[in-house]
Each structure stands twice: as C-alpha cells, then as structure tokens.
Design a protein around this motif. Structure first.
Motif, PDB file in Angstrom:
ATOM      1  N   VAL A 120       0.890  -1.188   0.000  1.00  0.00           N
ATOM      2  CA  VAL A 120       0.000   0.000   0.000  1.00  0.00           C
ATOM      3  C   VAL A 120       0.917   1.225   0.000  1.00  0.00           C
ATOM      4  O   VAL A 120       1.744   1.385   0.898  1.00  0.00           O
ATOM      5  N   VAL A 121       0.726   2.128  -0.945  1.00  0.00           N
ATOM      6  CA  VAL A 121       1.543   3.327  -1.086  1.00  0.00           C
ATOM      7  C   VAL A 121       0.807   4.525  -0.493  1.00  0.00           C
ATOM      8  O   VAL A 121      -0.361   4.747  -0.785  1.00  0.00           O
ATOM      9  N   LEU A 122       1.496   5.301   0.344  1.00  0.00           N
ATOM     10  CA  LEU A 122       0.953   6.521   0.952  1.00  0.00           C
ATOM     11  C   LEU A 122       1.665   7.743   0.400  1.00  0.00           C
ATOM     12  O   LEU A 122       2.890   7.759   0.306  1.00  0.00           O
ATOM     13  N   ASP A 123       0.898   8.762   0.037  1.00  0.00           N
ATOM     14  CA  ASP A 123       1.458  10.083  -0.258  1.00  0.00           C
ATOM     15  C   ASP A 123       0.718  11.088   0.613  1.00  0.00           C
ATOM     16  O   ASP A 123      -0.438  11.420   0.342  1.00  0.00           O
ATOM     17  N   PRO A 124       1.350  11.564   1.696  1.00  0.00           N
ATOM     18  CA  PRO A 124       0.674  12.488   2.603  1.00  0.00           C
ATOM     19  C   PRO A 124       0.535  13.905   2.043  1.00  0.00           C
ATOM     20  O   PRO A 124      -0.116  14.742   2.652  1.00  0.00           O
ATOM     21  N   PHE A 125       1.127  14.162   0.889  1.00  0.00           N
ATOM     22  CA  PHE A 125       1.030  15.456   0.216  1.00  0.00           C
ATOM     23  C   PHE A 125       0.660  15.194  -1.243  1.00  0.00           C
ATOM     24  O   PHE A 125       1.440  15.447  -2.159  1.00  0.00           O
ATOM     25  N   THR A 126      -0.543  14.671  -1.488  1.00  0.00           N
ATOM     26  CA  THR A 126      -0.933  14.113  -2.780  1.00  0.00           C
ATOM     27  C   THR A 126      -0.927  15.102  -3.937  1.00  0.00           C
ATOM     28  O   THR A 126      -0.584  14.725  -5.052  1.00  0.00           O
ATOM     29  N   GLY A 127      -1.303  16.327  -3.696  1.00  0.00           N
ATOM     30  CA  GLY A 127      -1.348  17.294  -4.801  1.00  0.00           C
ATOM     31  C   GLY A 127      -2.264  16.810  -5.908  1.00  0.00           C
ATOM     32  O   GLY A 127      -3.404  16.408  -5.657  1.00  0.00           O
ATOM     33  N   SER A 128      -1.779  16.817  -7.145  1.00  0.00           N
ATOM     34  CA  SER A 128      -2.619  16.447  -8.283  1.00  0.00           C
ATOM     35  C   SER A 128      -2.695  14.948  -8.536  1.00  0.00           C
ATOM     36  O   SER A 128      -3.307  14.511  -9.504  1.00  0.00           O
ATOM     37  N   GLY A 129      -2.071  14.132  -7.693  1.00  0.00           N
ATOM     38  CA  GLY A 129      -2.263  12.686  -7.760  1.00  0.00           C
ATOM     39  C   GLY A 129      -1.291  11.890  -8.598  1.00  0.00           C
ATOM     40  O   GLY A 129      -1.551  10.724  -8.913  1.00  0.00           O
ATOM     41  N   SER A 130      -0.143  12.452  -8.946  1.00  0.00           N
ATOM     42  CA  SER A 130       0.819  11.719  -9.785  1.00  0.00           C
ATOM     43  C   SER A 130       1.271  10.412  -9.146  1.00  0.00           C
ATOM     44  O   SER A 130       1.340   9.376  -9.813  1.00  0.00           O
ATOM     45  N   THR A 131       1.576  10.442  -7.843  1.00  0.00           N
ATOM     46  CA  THR A 131       2.014   9.227  -7.155  1.00  0.00           C
ATOM     47  C   THR A 131       0.897   8.189  -7.137  1.00  0.00           C
ATOM     48  O   THR A 131       1.131   7.002  -7.377  1.00  0.00           O
ATOM     49  N   GLY A 132      -0.327   8.629  -6.869  1.00  0.00           N
ATOM     50  CA  GLY A 132      -1.466   7.708  -6.848  1.00  0.00           C
ATOM     51  C   GLY A 132      -1.725   7.068  -8.198  1.00  0.00           C
ATOM     52  O   GLY A 132      -1.980   5.867  -8.292  1.00  0.00           O
ATOM     53  N   LYS A 133      -1.640   7.863  -9.230  1.00  0.00           N
ATOM     54  CA  LYS A 133      -1.836   7.331 -10.583  1.00  0.00           C
ATOM     55  C   LYS A 133      -0.774   6.284 -10.902  1.00  0.00           C
ATOM     56  O   LYS A 133      -1.086   5.199 -11.387  1.00  0.00           O
ATOM     57  N   ALA A 134       0.477   6.607 -10.598  1.00  0.00           N
ATOM     58  CA  ALA A 134       1.564   5.653 -10.857  1.00  0.00           C
ATOM     59  C   ALA A 134       1.383   4.382 -10.031  1.00  0.00           C
ATOM     60  O   ALA A 134       1.601   3.275 -10.530  1.00  0.00           O
ATOM     61  N   ALA A 135       0.976   4.536  -8.776  1.00  0.00           N
ATOM     62  CA  ALA A 135       0.799   3.368  -7.900  1.00  0.00           C
ATOM     63  C   ALA A 135      -0.255   2.411  -8.457  1.00  0.00           C
ATOM     64  O   ALA A 135      -0.008   1.210  -8.566  1.00  0.00           O
ATOM     65  N   VAL A 136      -1.426   2.940  -8.820  1.00  0.00           N
ATOM     66  CA  VAL A 136      -2.477   2.038  -9.313  1.00  0.00           C
ATOM     67  C   VAL A 136      -2.132   1.460 -10.678  1.00  0.00           C
ATOM     68  O   VAL A 136      -2.478   0.315 -10.967  1.00  0.00           O
ATOM     69  N   LEU A 137      -1.429   2.224 -11.511  1.00  0.00           N
ATOM     70  CA  LEU A 137      -1.007   1.674 -12.802  1.00  0.00           C
ATOM     71  C   LEU A 137      -0.034   0.516 -12.637  1.00  0.00           C
ATOM     72  O   LEU A 137       0.007  -0.388 -13.469  1.00  0.00           O
ATOM     73  N   GLU A 138       0.724   0.532 -11.554  1.00  0.00           N
ATOM     74  CA  GLU A 138       1.673  -0.554 -11.269  1.00  0.00           C
ATOM     75  C   GLU A 138       1.055  -1.665 -10.424  1.00  0.00           C
ATOM     76  O   GLU A 138       1.747  -2.590 -10.017  1.00  0.00           O
ATOM     77  N   GLY A 139      -0.250  -1.547 -10.119  1.00  0.00           N
ATOM     78  CA  GLY A 139      -0.946  -2.604  -9.391  1.00  0.00           C
ATOM     79  C   GLY A 139      -0.912  -2.476  -7.881  1.00  0.00           C
ATOM     80  O   GLY A 139      -1.275  -3.413  -7.174  1.00  0.00           O
ATOM     81  N   PHE A 140      -0.481  -1.332  -7.365  1.00  0.00           N
ATOM     82  CA  PHE A 140      -0.465  -1.108  -5.919  1.00  0.00           C
ATOM     83  C   PHE A 140      -1.743  -0.402  -5.480  1.00  0.00           C
ATOM     84  O   PHE A 140      -2.346   0.338  -6.251  1.00  0.00           O
ATOM     85  N   ARG A 141      -2.131  -0.615  -4.239  1.00  0.00           N
ATOM     86  CA  ARG A 141      -3.201   0.171  -3.643  1.00  0.00           C
ATOM     87  C   ARG A 141      -2.593   1.483  -3.162  1.00  0.00           C
ATOM     88  O   ARG A 141      -1.395   1.555  -2.882  1.00  0.00           O
ATOM     89  N   PHE A 142      -3.397   2.521  -3.060  1.00  0.00           N
ATOM     90  CA  PHE A 142      -2.886   3.855  -2.770  1.00  0.00           C
ATOM     91  C   PHE A 142      -3.754   4.569  -1.750  1.00  0.00           C
ATOM     92  O   PHE A 142      -4.974   4.487  -1.804  1.00  0.00           O
ATOM     93  N   VAL A 143      -3.097   5.273  -0.834  1.00  0.00           N
ATOM     94  CA  VAL A 143      -3.770   6.161   0.111  1.00  0.00           C
ATOM     95  C   VAL A 143      -3.136   7.533  -0.042  1.00  0.00           C
ATOM     96  O   VAL A 143      -1.911   7.674   0.077  1.00  0.00           O
ATOM     97  N   GLY A 144      -3.951   8.527  -0.332  1.00  0.00           N
ATOM     98  CA  GLY A 144      -3.458   9.887  -0.492  1.00  0.00           C
ATOM     99  C   GLY A 144      -4.111  10.832   0.486  1.00  0.00           C
ATOM    100  O   GLY A 144      -5.270  10.645   0.863  1.00  0.00           O
ATOM    101  N   ILE A 145      -3.362  11.847   0.900  1.00  0.00           N
ATOM    102  CA  ILE A 145      -3.881  12.885   1.787  1.00  0.00           C
ATOM    103  C   ILE A 145      -3.562  14.227   1.143  1.00  0.00           C
ATOM    104  O   ILE A 145      -2.425  14.472   0.748  1.00  0.00           O
ATOM    105  N   GLU A 146      -4.558  15.089   1.036  1.00  0.00           N
ATOM    106  CA  GLU A 146      -4.369  16.412   0.451  1.00  0.00           C
ATOM    107  C   GLU A 146      -5.279  17.404   1.156  1.00  0.00           C
ATOM    108  O   GLU A 146      -6.469  17.157   1.291  1.00  0.00           O
TER     109      GLU A 146
END
Length: 114
Positions: A63-89
């Motif tokens: 599970v990938v966390l980005d506590p400063f998600t912004g526009s979601g680049s990390t989240g998009k990359a995580a799900v494209l690579e098959g990871f679950r994602f938790v973002g905070i913004e």
C-alpha cells in the motif's frame, strides 16, 4: 481495501487516525517552504511530527501513501503498477484533480470504483 483512498484534510490530522503499520511505502513530494508562485500550499515545510507519524504507519510490504498528494501523480503511478494507494491532500481543489486522474487510471485496470 479499494484500489485507492483519498483523504481531504491536514496530513498530520489524517495520519493520526491511521493504524500502526498499515502502510507499505511512502512516496511523496512534500512542500519545500518556497511559496512557489505565491501558492500557500508550498509555504509550510513538513514538521518532524509529520515524519514521525509517517514512520508509525509504515510496515514492510507496496500500500503506497502520499501524505502530500497534490494532483495525484504518485497515486496514478501506484495504481497503474498494481499497488493500492492512500493519499492525503488538504486543498479541496487538488483532491478533486487527484481523484479524477487516479480514477481514470483505475478504470481500465479495476473497473468502476466508488
């Protein structure tokens, strides 16, 4: 857990609600304290307390966390690579931008996600 979860709020407040050892990886691009282009979101440098909470929720295992998600680049990359994602913004405008970007990446992989 869904493919992704986005939280709108201050990252320290949200992190404090998360269980110990619930996140596998933290990938982020935190604010630098520059007030970039006059934007308030880049003014505050993350505190030691925020990093302590990040370490508290961290455990071995993608599970990938980005506590400063912004526009979601990390989240998009995580799900494209098959990871679950938790973002905070904390900025509502960016939560919606991130949600749209990540949802667009999720649809071809996981189908409709709430």
């Amino acid at each position: 857990m869904d493919a992704f979860t986005l939280h709108h709020g201050d990252c320290l407040d949200v992190l404090r609600t998360m269980p110990d050892a619930s996140i596998d990886s933290i990938v982020t691009d935190p604010p630098y304290g520059l007030s970039f282009m006059g934007k308030r979101w880049d003014y505050d440098v993350p505190s030691v307390e925020i990093w302590a909470e990040c370490l508290r929720v961290l455990k071995p295992g993608g599970v990938v966390l980005d506590p400063f998600t912004g526009s979601g680049s990390t989240g998009k990359a995580a799900v494209l690579e098959g990871f679950r994602f938790v973002g905070i913004e904390r900025e509502a405008e960016y939560v919606e931008i991130a949600r749209a970007r990540i949802q667009a990446a999720v649809l071809p992989i996981f189908g409709e996600v709430a």
